[in-house]
Design a protein around this motif. Sequence first.
Motif, PDB file in Angstrom:
ATOM      1  N   GLY A   7       0.846  -1.182   0.000  1.00  0.00           N
ATOM      2  CA  GLY A   7       0.000   0.000   0.000  1.00  0.00           C
ATOM      3  C   GLY A   7       0.886   1.238   0.000  1.00  0.00           C
ATOM      4  O   GLY A   7       2.114   1.158   0.121  1.00  0.00           O
ATOM      5  N   GLU A   8       0.271   2.389  -0.117  1.00  0.00           N
ATOM      6  CA  GLU A   8       1.023   3.643  -0.206  1.00  0.00           C
ATOM      7  C   GLU A   8       1.931   3.863   1.005  1.00  0.00           C
ATOM      8  O   GLU A   8       3.119   4.184   0.858  1.00  0.00           O
ATOM      9  N   GLU A  10       2.917   1.576   3.238  1.00  0.00           N
ATOM     10  CA  GLU A  10       3.908   0.498   3.286  1.00  0.00           C
ATOM     11  C   GLU A  10       5.078   0.815   2.365  1.00  0.00           C
ATOM     12  O   GLU A  10       6.240   0.596   2.723  1.00  0.00           O
ATOM     13  N   GLN A  11       4.774   1.349   1.183  1.00  0.00           N
ATOM     14  CA  GLN A  11       5.825   1.690   0.222  1.00  0.00           C
ATOM     15  C   GLN A  11       6.713   2.808   0.752  1.00  0.00           C
ATOM     16  O   GLN A  11       7.937   2.745   0.650  1.00  0.00           O
ATOM     17  N   LYS A  12       6.111   3.841   1.348  1.00  0.00           N
ATOM     18  CA  LYS A  12       6.891   4.941   1.921  1.00  0.00           C
ATOM     19  C   LYS A  12       7.793   4.434   3.039  1.00  0.00           C
ATOM     20  O   LYS A  12       8.954   4.832   3.149  1.00  0.00           O
ATOM     21  N   PHE A  13       7.249   3.556   3.876  1.00  0.00           N
ATOM     22  CA  PHE A  13       8.012   2.979   4.979  1.00  0.00           C
ATOM     23  C   PHE A  13       9.159   2.127   4.447  1.00  0.00           C
ATOM     24  O   PHE A  13      10.304   2.250   4.898  1.00  0.00           O
ATOM     25  N   ALA A  14       8.873   1.287   3.473  1.00  0.00           N
ATOM     26  CA  ALA A  14       9.906   0.438   2.884  1.00  0.00           C
ATOM     27  C   ALA A  14      11.000   1.294   2.258  1.00  0.00           C
ATOM     28  O   ALA A  14      12.197   1.000   2.419  1.00  0.00           O
ATOM     29  N   ASP A  15      10.620   2.363   1.577  1.00  0.00           N
ATOM     30  CA  ASP A  15      11.615   3.251   0.964  1.00  0.00           C
ATOM     31  C   ASP A  15      12.516   3.881   2.018  1.00  0.00           C
ATOM     32  O   ASP A  15      13.727   4.019   1.806  1.00  0.00           O
ATOM     33  N   LEU A  16      11.939   4.257   3.164  1.00  0.00           N
ATOM     34  CA  LEU A  16      12.751   4.808   4.256  1.00  0.00           C
ATOM     35  C   LEU A  16      13.778   3.783   4.730  1.00  0.00           C
ATOM     36  O   LEU A  16      14.944   4.116   4.945  1.00  0.00           O
ATOM     37  N   ILE A  17      13.335   2.558   4.898  1.00  0.00           N
ATOM     38  CA  ILE A  17      14.254   1.517   5.371  1.00  0.00           C
ATOM     39  C   ILE A  17      15.343   1.277   4.335  1.00  0.00           C
ATOM     40  O   ILE A  17      16.533   1.238   4.669  1.00  0.00           O
ATOM     41  N   TRP A  18      14.970   1.103   3.071  1.00  0.00           N
ATOM     42  CA  TRP A  18      15.974   0.858   2.032  1.00  0.00           C
ATOM     43  C   TRP A  18      16.999   1.990   1.978  1.00  0.00           C
ATOM     44  O   TRP A  18      18.174   1.762   1.752  1.00  0.00           O
ATOM     45  N   MET A  46       4.046  -1.931  11.435  1.00  0.00           N
ATOM     46  CA  MET A  46       4.364  -1.953  10.012  1.00  0.00           C
ATOM     47  C   MET A  46       5.634  -2.762   9.757  1.00  0.00           C
ATOM     48  O   MET A  46       5.704  -3.525   8.796  1.00  0.00           O
ATOM     49  N   LEU A  47       6.620  -2.611  10.633  1.00  0.00           N
ATOM     50  CA  LEU A  47       7.865  -3.364  10.473  1.00  0.00           C
ATOM     51  C   LEU A  47       7.596  -4.860  10.555  1.00  0.00           C
ATOM     52  O   LEU A  47       8.104  -5.629   9.730  1.00  0.00           O
ATOM     53  N   LYS A  48       6.779  -5.270  11.510  1.00  0.00           N
ATOM     54  CA  LYS A  48       6.456  -6.695  11.633  1.00  0.00           C
ATOM     55  C   LYS A  48       5.766  -7.206  10.376  1.00  0.00           C
ATOM     56  O   LYS A  48       6.076  -8.296   9.885  1.00  0.00           O
ATOM     57  N   ARG A  49       4.865  -6.414   9.843  1.00  0.00           N
ATOM     58  CA  ARG A  49       4.128  -6.810   8.636  1.00  0.00           C
ATOM     59  C   ARG A  49       5.095  -7.063   7.474  1.00  0.00           C
ATOM     60  O   ARG A  49       4.987  -8.057   6.760  1.00  0.00           O
ATOM     61  N   LEU A  50       6.059  -6.151   7.284  1.00  0.00           N
ATOM     62  CA  LEU A  50       6.991  -6.302   6.168  1.00  0.00           C
ATOM     63  C   LEU A  50       8.059  -7.360   6.450  1.00  0.00           C
ATOM     64  O   LEU A  50       8.563  -7.991   5.519  1.00  0.00           O
TER      65      LEU A  50
END
Length: 126
Positions: A7-8, A10-18, A46-50
Motif C-alpha cells: 500500500g502507499e 507500506e511503500q513509503k516505509f519500505a523506501d525509508l528503510i531501504w 508496520m515493520l512486523k508486517r513487512l
Amino acid sequence: MEQYKLGEMEQKFADLIWHHAPIPSGELVKLCEKELSWKKSTTYTMLKRLCDRGIFENQKGRVIALMSREDFTAAQGEQFLSETFGGSLPRFFAAFTRRNKLSAKEINELQQLIDQHKSFGNMSRL
C-alpha cells in the motif's frame, strides 16, 4: 499472493528503510515519527508486517533489508506477470503494445535483451 504488493504507506516505509538500512530500530522509530508522523507502535506494527513478508528483518534491534529495492521491484513485476498474464511475457507484451507504440530506441533495447538471452541460452547448452 500479496507478498510483493504494498500500500502507499507500506511503500513509503519500505523506501525509508531501504534508504537507511541497516538502521537501529530505535532510530527507525524516530525517523518515522519525523517523516511520517507515526507513533512507535505504528512503526513496529508496520515493520512486523513487512518482516513477515520476508522483505526486512529486525535482528537484535537492527533492521536490515533481506531484499534490495531492485530485487523487490523485479519480484513485483514477476508477481504481476504471473497473476495477470499467466506468467506469459509475450501475452503481457501483446497487451502492452496494443495501446502503446514502441519507439525505435525501445525496439532496439528489447532486441538487445532478446539477443543477450539467446546467447545465454546457447551457453547453457554447451
